[in-house]
Each structure stands twice: as C-alpha cells, then as structure tokens.
Design a protein around this motif. Structure first.
Motif, PDB file in Angstrom:
ATOM      1  N   THR A  15       0.837  -1.195   0.000  1.00 52.65           N
ATOM      2  CA  THR A  15       0.000   0.000   0.000  1.00 52.65           C
ATOM      3  C   THR A  15       0.874   1.249   0.000  1.00 52.65           C
ATOM      4  OG1 THR A  15      -1.616   1.251   1.284  1.00 52.65           O
ATOM      5  CG2 THR A  15      -0.143  -0.173   2.506  1.00 52.65           C
ATOM      6  N   PRO A  16       0.473   2.293  -0.704  1.00 52.99           N
ATOM      7  CA  PRO A  16       1.270   3.528  -0.704  1.00 52.99           C
ATOM      8  C   PRO A  16       1.053   4.374   0.550  1.00 52.99           C
ATOM      9  CG  PRO A  16      -0.635   3.796  -2.107  1.00 52.99           C
ATOM     10  CD  PRO A  16      -0.654   2.365  -1.652  1.00 52.99           C
ATOM     11  N   ALA A  17       0.128   3.964   1.418  1.00 51.07           N
ATOM     12  CA  ALA A  17      -0.175   4.738   2.615  1.00 51.07           C
ATOM     13  C   ALA A  17       0.848   4.441   3.706  1.00 51.07           C
ATOM     14  CB  ALA A  17      -1.583   4.416   3.108  1.00 51.07           C
ATOM     15  N   ILE A  18       1.577   5.453   4.109  1.00 48.60           N
ATOM     16  CA  ILE A  18       2.530   5.333   5.214  1.00 48.60           C
ATOM     17  C   ILE A  18       2.107   6.356   6.260  1.00 48.60           C
ATOM     18  CG2 ILE A  18       4.955   5.479   5.884  1.00 48.60           C
ATOM     19  CD1 ILE A  18       5.695   4.855   3.006  1.00 48.60           C
ATOM     20  N   VAL A  19       1.509   5.866   7.339  1.00 45.47           N
ATOM     21  CA  VAL A  19       0.873   6.749   8.315  1.00 45.47           C
ATOM     22  C   VAL A  19       1.263   6.306   9.723  1.00 45.47           C
ATOM     23  CG1 VAL A  19      -1.297   7.724   9.142  1.00 45.47           C
ATOM     24  CG2 VAL A  19      -1.084   7.042   6.750  1.00 45.47           C
ATOM     25  N   ALA A  20       1.826   7.231  10.485  1.00 42.12           N
ATOM     26  CA  ALA A  20       2.134   6.967  11.886  1.00 42.12           C
ATOM     27  C   ALA A  20       0.908   7.240  12.752  1.00 42.12           C
ATOM     28  CB  ALA A  20       3.309   7.831  12.334  1.00 42.12           C
ATOM     29  N   GLN A  21       0.930   6.693  13.957  1.00 37.08           N
ATOM     30  CA  GLN A  21      -0.213   6.854  14.858  1.00 37.08           C
ATOM     31  C   GLN A  21      -0.462   8.314  15.207  1.00 37.08           C
ATOM     32  OE1 GLN A  21      -2.442   4.754  15.762  1.00 37.08           O
ATOM     33  NE2 GLN A  21      -3.496   6.042  17.261  1.00 37.08           N
ATOM     34  N   GLU A  22       0.592   9.127  15.308  1.00 36.78           N
ATOM     35  CA  GLU A  22       0.413  10.528  15.664  1.00 36.78           C
ATOM     36  C   GLU A  22      -0.291  11.319  14.568  1.00 36.78           C
ATOM     37  OE1 GLU A  22       4.038  12.576  16.207  1.00 36.78           O
ATOM     38  OE2 GLU A  22       4.748  12.295  14.155  1.00 36.78           O
ATOM     39  N   ALA A  23      -0.325  10.775  13.322  1.00 35.12           N
ATOM     40  CA  ALA A  23      -0.972  11.480  12.214  1.00 35.12           C
ATOM     41  C   ALA A  23      -2.477  11.267  12.169  1.00 35.12           C
ATOM     42  CB  ALA A  23      -0.354  11.048  10.888  1.00 35.12           C
ATOM     43  N   VAL A  24      -2.992  10.411  13.049  1.00 35.45           N
ATOM     44  CA  VAL A  24      -4.435  10.150  13.053  1.00 35.45           C
ATOM     45  C   VAL A  24      -5.058  10.642  14.353  1.00 35.45           C
ATOM     46  CG1 VAL A  24      -4.317   8.227  11.442  1.00 35.45           C
ATOM     47  CG2 VAL A  24      -4.046   7.775  13.876  1.00 35.45           C
ATOM     48  N   ARG A  25      -4.486  11.720  14.861  1.00 37.38           N
ATOM     49  CA  ARG A  25      -5.074  12.324  16.055  1.00 37.38           C
ATOM     50  C   ARG A  25      -6.500  12.781  15.767  1.00 37.38           C
ATOM     51  NH1 ARG A  25      -2.844  16.864  17.016  1.00 37.38           N
ATOM     52  NH2 ARG A  25      -1.479  16.947  15.210  1.00 37.38           N
ATOM     53  N   ARG A  26      -7.322  12.684  16.784  1.00 40.88           N
ATOM     54  CA  ARG A  26      -8.757  12.916  16.619  1.00 40.88           C
ATOM     55  C   ARG A  26      -9.060  14.383  16.330  1.00 40.88           C
ATOM     56  NH1 ARG A  26     -13.114   9.836  18.312  1.00 40.88           N
ATOM     57  NH2 ARG A  26     -15.073  10.953  18.654  1.00 40.88           N
TER      58      ARG A  26
END
Length: 567
Positions: free
Chosen positions: A5-16
C-alpha cells in the motif's frame, strides 16, 4: 504481483479531530441558505410550487404532480412528497417556503453523515490499511478510518459544486441523499449488515423516486456483477448468494416501481460542438474543485491497487459510484445536477490521497487555500461595505447597474454571524499555517472552512441582494401596486417558476386564460406570448396597463392587462 500500500501513516498522524469543531463546520455550512431567503428561480421555486399544489390535492394526484396542467421538468415524486408533507405538518406560524425546506435540510445532513460512515467502513478494509512498521507505531485501523472519514466529510463540504444545489428544494438534493445512502449501505455491509441493508432498501428505490431510476438500476447492476466476480476470500459462498438474492430483490422492486410510476427516461446526447466540450470541461473543473486534483493523485498513487480492484473495495466502490454519474453527465447533457451525486464518492477518493502526501504538498494546499478564500472573503466584505457606506464607490455602482432599484438593508444577526465567522477563519488560518504536528485531516480543514466561510458570508451579507436578484418578489411587489389584491388573476404563457412566483409572492389564485369567458379582472401575459395572446378571439376585451420586468432580467417581463368590462 503484490504491491504494498502507498499509505505510510504513523499513529500521531491520526489524532482525533474535535467533534465540536466538525459539527460546527457542518452547521455553519448547512443552515445558511435554508434560513431567511426567498425561493429562487428557476428549479428551486418551481419545485416549491409543486409541493404547494400537492399540499391540498387528493392522494390520487400525488402520483402525477402538476401545476396548471404543467408537469415537472424532472420526473420525480419523492422530493415533492417530502415538501408537501412538511407543509401539511408545519404549524401555521411557520412560513411555507421554510417548512418545505426542512426535509431537504435533513437530507443534506444525511448526506454528510452517510459520506462519513461510507468512508469509515471503506478505510477499515484490509487493502486500505497503511504499511505496518517494523517496530510498531503505525496508525491503528479504527483511528486511521476515523481520520479518513473526517477528511472525506471536509472534502465534500469544500467542493464548490455542492454549495448551491445542496441548499435548494429540488429533486437533485433528494437524488444526492438517496445515492449516498446506497453508497453507505454497500460500504457497510461487512461491518453493519442490518443498517447497511436498510440504507440500501431505502436509498435505491428513493433514488428512482427522486428522478434518477436509470442511475439507480445501473449502480445496482454493476454491484451485482461485482458480487459475482468478487474473490472467494472477500465474500464467501453462502454470504455471496444471500447478498445477491437480497440485492436482486431490491433491484427488481426498484425497476418495477420505476415502471409503475412512469419515471424511466433515457436519452444519449453527446456534446455536438467544440464549445459544448469546453463548457463540459469547465463544469468538471470548477464543480468538483478542489476534490478533483486529490482524486487524480489518489488514482496515481494507488494505481497498482487499481489493477487489482476486485480485492480493493475502498477503491472499487467509490470509482463505480463516481463513474456512472460522470458518464451520465457527458452522454446525456444532464449538466451539474447529474454530476452532483458523484461528489460523495469523489470525496472518499480524495481522502485516500492524504496518506500519500508529502509535507511540502500539504503546505502548498494550505497556503493556496488561505490566499484563495481570504481574497474572496475580502471581496464579499468590500462589496457589502460599499453598499452600506458608499466607500469604495465602484462596487455599489456595479450593484446598482446590475440590480436597479435595490436598496440595501442592514441586518444585525447577519452581520454578527458574518463577523464572528470571519474572525474564526483568520484564527484558524493562523493556527493551521503555524508549526504543528501533522494530522491527515489538517490538509482539508482550510478548504472546508474556507468554502463554509464564503457560503455563510454570501448567505448573510449578500442575501438581501441575492434575494432581490434571484427571486420573483420584487416583480410581484410592482404588480401588486398596480392590481392590488383581486380575487383571481388570469395568466397566459407563464412558465412554472413565474406561475409559482405569482401565486406565492403575489398571493393571487390563478387560472389559465382559455377560449371561454374570462372570470378574473386582471391578466398577466409573458412578453414572449404577446403575439399568441393578440391572436385570441377575446384579445380586444383587454387593455394593456403596464409591462413589468424582473429588475435583474429583461427576459422575465410580464404584461399586465385589465379587462374592460370586469372592473
């Protein structure tokens, strides 16, 4: 060949994203345009007229709405039913035009909510998940899906084409809401089957009853085909056949309903001239801005997954939902109202671009958005100041030329709402362009907030001028000064919007002039029907009193006649 997948996302990038902020943006977008304005020409007031006609009509007439023998331009039933029911249930102190808008306001809310949930469930799909890091720290599935759902909702609000059509009482909004319900149903089958099936069972027939039965049946047919060819690991044997059976029954019921209600219409009309193709290209460019660049980026970055689209529902479903109305727009000359139902799916595809962005691209979007919407906000405020203070003089002179006779009215509630929203915009722009940790939804906060800002400013500061320019109220006020309040008015050659404007703003019962003896002392004739009126046998019984044009449109001119004997 398997591609990561081309999605590279850290947990801090999905803050609410704070719920209060998202709800505030939605309310600031939904309410302006429904509150405080008059019905606008042409589709808005025409639809309202059919709702008024059904309000006191017998139930047998609800299958064939008409107004003075004229049928609606769009073969639809559901939107007129919703408006008529709202008129029947509304208290006497509620203005009829606002009462008719209430169900459409709710349809827009359903559209926003269904888009959020559709994207959320698609983002939960295994093929949509970001790359797993070697030592952990990648975004968790639920938080990742919630962040992309927030982004899709912001992308939908930011889309320019949604603003006006989503605030009109027309079949187009009913089509959008039902199409998005169907979209949500397909996306949520794996996670919330009961809710999903209810959405499908309501959305598909509702779409047909809203004037788009062909689109509904094509979507259903493509979905059935997709279920047949879906990989075994995606949907098992017994589940596959149960889904095919239920969807097949709903599709058959939708087809029968469309035929029974005589709603099926179809024509293929390609743009014939080069200018038509250019106009179509301009429509796609502005109507889907700023979503379409993000959609193209998504299709490029997820191109390897598109080659295995059967295994990647998060791409396949929105592509199907967008491709059908896009094709319809091109091949049926259906214009923006057909393209409207593609926006939720395009917003989903736009959201999937965010996990693949570099920080430099996100910053470019931010700065461009700040400059673009700030410039338009300044223009709106400058024109408003010019109207009320005369400084600068040029904007007020332009308004006087375009809308002769318009007198600006200062409204404190509108001014306070516009000022508070403008200050909030500058505070948001300052916050967003500062140094903050990255969150995926941040790239779409400014576009959505900017679109909401400009829409709210237009529907507050400019609303009196827009009402004056786009409604029949000023013209009917002039005619009222001439004819007063007679028991009825004869009409000839009036279009549906003109008829509704005459009835609603003038308050006069109307009847179409026929070959029999006239029953009303006054007659309104559209200027284009003057020759036909002069050829009637009783034309000599009427004397022309005055011609009254709508202040902003010479084509909407009505000739006022008085009967020589009926005084």
């Amino acid at each position: 060949m398997h591609h990561p997948t081309p999605a590279i996302v850290a947990q801090e990038a999905v803050r609410r994203l704070p719920r209060w902020a998202l709800i505030a943006v939605c309310l600031a977008y939904v309410l302006p345009g429904y509150i405080g304005r008059a019905p606008w020409k042409n589709a808005d007031i025409a639809s309202f007229g059919y709702m008024l006609a059904l309000e006191h009509a017998p139930w047998s007439a609800w299958l064939h709405p008409t107004l003075e023998g004229l049928s609606p331009d769009t073969s639809a039933l559901l939107p007129y039913w919703l408006g008529a029911l709202a008129l029947q249930w509304a208290p006497a102190w509620v203005a009829p035009d606002f009462a008719a808008r209430v169900p459409f306001m709710l349809l827009l809310v359903f559209t926003l909510a269904a888009t959020w949930y559709a994207t959320y469930y698609l983002a939960r799909h295994p093929g949509a998940q970001p790359v797993a890091f070697a030592f952990g720290g990648e975004a968790q599935p639920a938080e990742y899906a919630r962040t992309l759902a927030d982004a899709s909702l912001l992308a939908l609000i930011a889309t320019l084409g949604l603003a006006q059509l989503s605030h009109e009482t027309t079949p187009a909004l009913a089509q959008l809401a039902c199409a998005t319900l169907f979209y949500f149903g397909l996306a949520g089958l794996q996670f919330r089957p009961w809710s999903a099936w209810i959405a499908i069972a309501v959305g598909l027939p509702g779409l047909a009853l809203s004037g788009a039965p062909t689109t509904a049946l094509i979507w259903a047919g493509l979905t059935l085909f997709g279920l047949v060819i879906a990989p075994a690991e995606e949907i098992g044997g017994s589940e596959r056949w149960r889904t095919l059976l239920l969807l097949g029954l709903i599709t058959a019921a939708t087809a029968v309903l469309s035929v029974w209600a005589d709603l099926l219409r179809w024509q293929i009309t390609l743009p014939a001239r080069e200018s038509d193709w250019r106009a179509l290209a301009r429509l796609f460019l502005w109507f889907t801005w700023p979503v379409w660049p993000l959609v193209l980026w998504t299709l490029w970055r997820w191109r390897h997954q598109l080659l295995q689209i059967r295994r990647h529902r998060h791409l396949g479903l929105p592509v199907m939902m967008a491709l059908v109305p896009v094709t319809t727009t091109v091949f049926t000359n259906a214009s923006d109202r057909a393209l409207l139902v593609a926006l939720p799916a395009l917003a989903t595809l736009a959201a999937f671009a965010l996990p693949t962005f570099r920080r430099s691209m996100a910053s470019l979007i931010d700065w461009f958005t700040v400059l673009f919407f700030t410039l338009w906000a300044i223009v709106i405020w400058v024109v408003w100041l010019s109207l009320h203070t005369g400084v600068p003089a040029k904007p007020a002179a332009n308004v006087a030329r375009l809308a002769p006779g318009f007198e600006p009215v200062f409204q404190w509630p509108a001014f306070v709402a516009a000022l508070a929203t403008t200050l909030a915009w500058f505070a948001l722009a300052r916050w967003r362009t500062g140094r903050h940790r990255t969150a995926l939804w941040k790239s779409l906060v400014l576009p959505a907030s900017g679109a909401t800002l400009c829409w709210l400013l237009l529907m507050t500061l400019w609303l009196p001028a827009l009402d004056y320019a786009r409604s029949f109220a000023p013209q009917m006020a002039q005619i009222t000064r001439i004819i007063g309040h007679p028991a009825c008015v004869e009409t000839m050659g009036l279009s549906t919007p003109q008829l509704v404007g005459t009835r609603f703003h003038g308050g006069w019962p109307t009847r179409v002039l026929d070959s029999g003896a006239p029953q009303c002392p006054w007659l309104l004739v559209d200027v284009d029907a003057r020759a036909a009126f002069n050829a009637t046998p009783h034309a000599g019984d009427w004397e022309l009193v005055q011609s009254v044009r709508r202040p902003t449109d010479d084509n909407d001119t009505l000739l006022v006649y008085r009967h020589k004997a009926l005084r």
